[in-house]
Design a protein around this motif. Sequence first.
Motif, PDB file in Angstrom:
ATOM      1  N   TYR A  13       0.988   0.839   0.674  1.00 30.97           N
ATOM      2  CA  TYR A  13       0.424   1.802  -0.272  1.00 30.97           C
ATOM      3  C   TYR A  13       1.342   1.847  -1.490  1.00 30.97           C
ATOM      4  O   TYR A  13       2.513   2.215  -1.391  1.00 30.97           O
ATOM      5  CB  TYR A  13       0.317   3.185   0.358  1.00 30.97           C
ATOM      6  N   TYR A  14       0.802   1.443  -2.641  1.00 33.09           N
ATOM      7  CA  TYR A  14       1.550   1.477  -3.897  1.00 33.09           C
ATOM      8  C   TYR A  14       1.340   2.864  -4.502  1.00 33.09           C
ATOM      9  O   TYR A  14       0.219   3.220  -4.916  1.00 33.09           O
ATOM     10  CB  TYR A  14       1.053   0.386  -4.830  1.00 33.09           C
ATOM     11  N   VAL A  15       2.419   3.647  -4.562  1.00 37.18           N
ATOM     12  CA  VAL A  15       2.307   5.087  -4.797  1.00 37.18           C
ATOM     13  C   VAL A  15       1.808   5.418  -6.203  1.00 37.18           C
ATOM     14  O   VAL A  15       0.877   6.221  -6.367  1.00 37.18           O
ATOM     15  CB  VAL A  15       3.660   5.780  -4.525  1.00 37.18           C
ATOM     16  N   THR A  16       2.409   4.800  -7.249  1.00 39.69           N
ATOM     17  CA  THR A  16       2.054   5.199  -8.615  1.00 39.69           C
ATOM     18  C   THR A  16       0.605   4.870  -8.968  1.00 39.69           C
ATOM     19  O   THR A  16      -0.140   5.741  -9.442  1.00 39.69           O
ATOM     20  CB  THR A  16       3.022   4.563  -9.634  1.00 39.69           C
ATOM     21  N   PRO A  17       0.138   3.635  -8.683  1.00 37.61           N
ATOM     22  CA  PRO A  17      -1.288   3.390  -8.988  1.00 37.61           C
ATOM     23  C   PRO A  17      -2.228   3.887  -7.891  1.00 37.61           C
ATOM     24  O   PRO A  17      -3.450   3.784  -8.024  1.00 37.61           O
ATOM     25  CB  PRO A  17      -1.354   1.863  -9.110  1.00 37.61           C
ATOM     26  N   GLN A  18      -1.651   4.389  -6.783  1.00 38.47           N
ATOM     27  CA  GLN A  18      -2.440   4.896  -5.654  1.00 38.47           C
ATOM     28  C   GLN A  18      -3.398   3.814  -5.132  1.00 38.47           C
ATOM     29  O   GLN A  18      -4.599   4.032  -4.982  1.00 38.47           O
ATOM     30  CB  GLN A  18      -3.216   6.162  -6.050  1.00 38.47           C
ATOM     31  N   VAL A  19      -2.807   2.652  -4.813  1.00 39.92           N
ATOM     32  CA  VAL A  19      -3.580   1.524  -4.320  1.00 39.92           C
ATOM     33  C   VAL A  19      -3.125   1.182  -2.908  1.00 39.92           C
ATOM     34  O   VAL A  19      -1.925   1.046  -2.646  1.00 39.92           O
ATOM     35  CB  VAL A  19      -3.399   0.293  -5.247  1.00 39.92           C
ATOM     36  N   PHE A  20      -4.079   1.035  -2.012  1.00 42.25           N
ATOM     37  CA  PHE A  20      -3.791   0.632  -0.636  1.00 42.25           C
ATOM     38  C   PHE A  20      -4.187  -0.832  -0.470  1.00 42.25           C
ATOM     39  O   PHE A  20      -5.331  -1.213  -0.756  1.00 42.25           O
ATOM     40  CB  PHE A  20      -4.564   1.497   0.356  1.00 42.25           C
ATOM     41  N   GLU A  21      -3.240  -1.636  -0.018  1.00 42.88           N
ATOM     42  CA  GLU A  21      -3.497  -3.059   0.204  1.00 42.88           C
ATOM     43  C   GLU A  21      -3.536  -3.338   1.702  1.00 42.88           C
ATOM     44  O   GLU A  21      -2.532  -3.190   2.400  1.00 42.88           O
ATOM     45  CB  GLU A  21      -2.394  -3.899  -0.446  1.00 42.88           C
ATOM     46  N   GLU A  22      -4.691  -3.729   2.206  1.00 40.84           N
ATOM     47  CA  GLU A  22      -4.836  -4.004   3.635  1.00 40.84           C
ATOM     48  C   GLU A  22      -4.161  -5.331   3.994  1.00 40.84           C
ATOM     49  O   GLU A  22      -4.398  -6.356   3.362  1.00 40.84           O
ATOM     50  CB  GLU A  22      -6.314  -4.062   4.004  1.00 40.84           C
ATOM     51  N   LEU A  23      -3.331  -5.303   5.054  1.00 40.82           N
ATOM     52  CA  LEU A  23      -2.643  -6.500   5.536  1.00 40.82           C
ATOM     53  C   LEU A  23      -3.232  -7.014   6.850  1.00 40.82           C
ATOM     54  O   LEU A  23      -3.207  -8.215   7.110  1.00 40.82           O
ATOM     55  CB  LEU A  23      -1.152  -6.209   5.734  1.00 40.82           C
ATOM     56  N   PHE A  83       4.700   1.972   3.891  1.00 39.99           N
ATOM     57  CA  PHE A  83       4.040   1.268   4.996  1.00 39.99           C
ATOM     58  C   PHE A  83       3.171   2.298   5.696  1.00 39.99           C
ATOM     59  O   PHE A  83       3.668   3.309   6.218  1.00 39.99           O
ATOM     60  CB  PHE A  83       5.123   0.710   5.926  1.00 39.99           C
ATOM     61  N   LEU A  84       1.851   2.066   5.736  1.00 33.95           N
ATOM     62  CA  LEU A  84       0.923   3.035   6.308  1.00 33.95           C
ATOM     63  C   LEU A  84      -0.040   2.346   7.272  1.00 33.95           C
ATOM     64  O   LEU A  84      -0.373   1.173   7.109  1.00 33.95           O
ATOM     65  CB  LEU A  84       0.115   3.729   5.214  1.00 33.95           C
ATOM     66  N   VAL A  85      -0.490   3.128   8.258  1.00 29.24           N
ATOM     67  CA  VAL A  85      -1.537   2.659   9.165  1.00 29.24           C
ATOM     68  C   VAL A  85      -2.636   3.710   9.169  1.00 29.24           C
ATOM     69  O   VAL A  85      -2.453   4.822   9.695  1.00 29.24           O
ATOM     70  CB  VAL A  85      -0.999   2.426  10.590  1.00 29.24           C
ATOM     71  N   ARG A  86      -3.735   3.377   8.551  1.00 31.65           N
ATOM     72  CA  ARG A  86      -4.863   4.304   8.485  1.00 31.65           C
ATOM     73  C   ARG A  86      -5.746   4.152   9.717  1.00 31.65           C
ATOM     74  O   ARG A  86      -5.823   3.075  10.314  1.00 31.65           O
ATOM     75  CB  ARG A  86      -5.685   4.042   7.224  1.00 31.65           C
ATOM     76  N   ILE A  87      -6.427   5.238  10.081  1.00 34.20           N
ATOM     77  CA  ILE A  87      -7.364   5.224  11.204  1.00 34.20           C
ATOM     78  C   ILE A  87      -8.738   5.525  10.634  1.00 34.20           C
ATOM     79  O   ILE A  87      -9.006   6.632  10.155  1.00 34.20           O
ATOM     80  CB  ILE A  87      -6.983   6.257  12.280  1.00 34.20           C
TER      81      ILE A  87
END
Length: 263
Positions: free
Chosen positions: A157-167, A203-207
Amino acid sequence: MKQNRLNWTWMGIMLLVLAACSKNNENFLQKQEILPITLKGYNGSNEELLVKLDTFTSVGTISTNQRFERDEAYTFSTLKNTVKLSISEKRSGKLVLEKELKKEDKPVVINFLYMDGKVSDMPQKPEVENDKIKLSYKFIPDITGYTAPVDFVIGKYYVTPQVFEELARIKNVKPNEFSEPATISTFSTARQDYNGTMTSVSFLVRICKAGTNVPYVEGTPYTWNALSSTAPKPAASTASSKLYIFSEQPAGNIMRFSTRLDL
């Protein structure tokens, strides 16, 4: 001379008796067989567990809410080929696990998880691999009571642009069941450039609801926070192999989680 002859006679008799006893003991030892048993896993309950082999109760108990690994042994007589292993709650006597073990099965290894009154096999974690993170989950939605399958969406998760990149994504996981493992490469969470903007990285894990990017809490009284709502996860920059059992623990109306087992 007569006395000496008697002494020699008695000595001979004693030697024969000792030899016979030795042979009988040897036969006895050869006929007895020891079955080594290893019990390991996790007792995720508030109940101490008793271990019994046949009618013999083991010394000590399996402690509450802890991982365990203990060795037992059973000595078979000449007339017996099987033994019953039983594990029960100390306080209530509730039977948790029962198995018939055979003499020829040695050595025996029993690996199990006891949680929420249920027994299941304890899954094996993949081996740690250089520059890789491997993740497996068992999700217990005990507050919302959510029952539909979910996807674990692992990403940056890129905080400033608020972008989540799925890996990576672990798909279609039923609540209260173990997932298959997912593997991603390690990465840095130091401040870095994202499309010309310096930003922090998490580093995030979304459900999410299975097959979507919609948080599973949609339609419940709880909300998903972009930074603080995440399944448990290890450090992003270090190679590891992790298995997590976790449940819901909201903070107000924001969904958060508590880890019950970090293996």
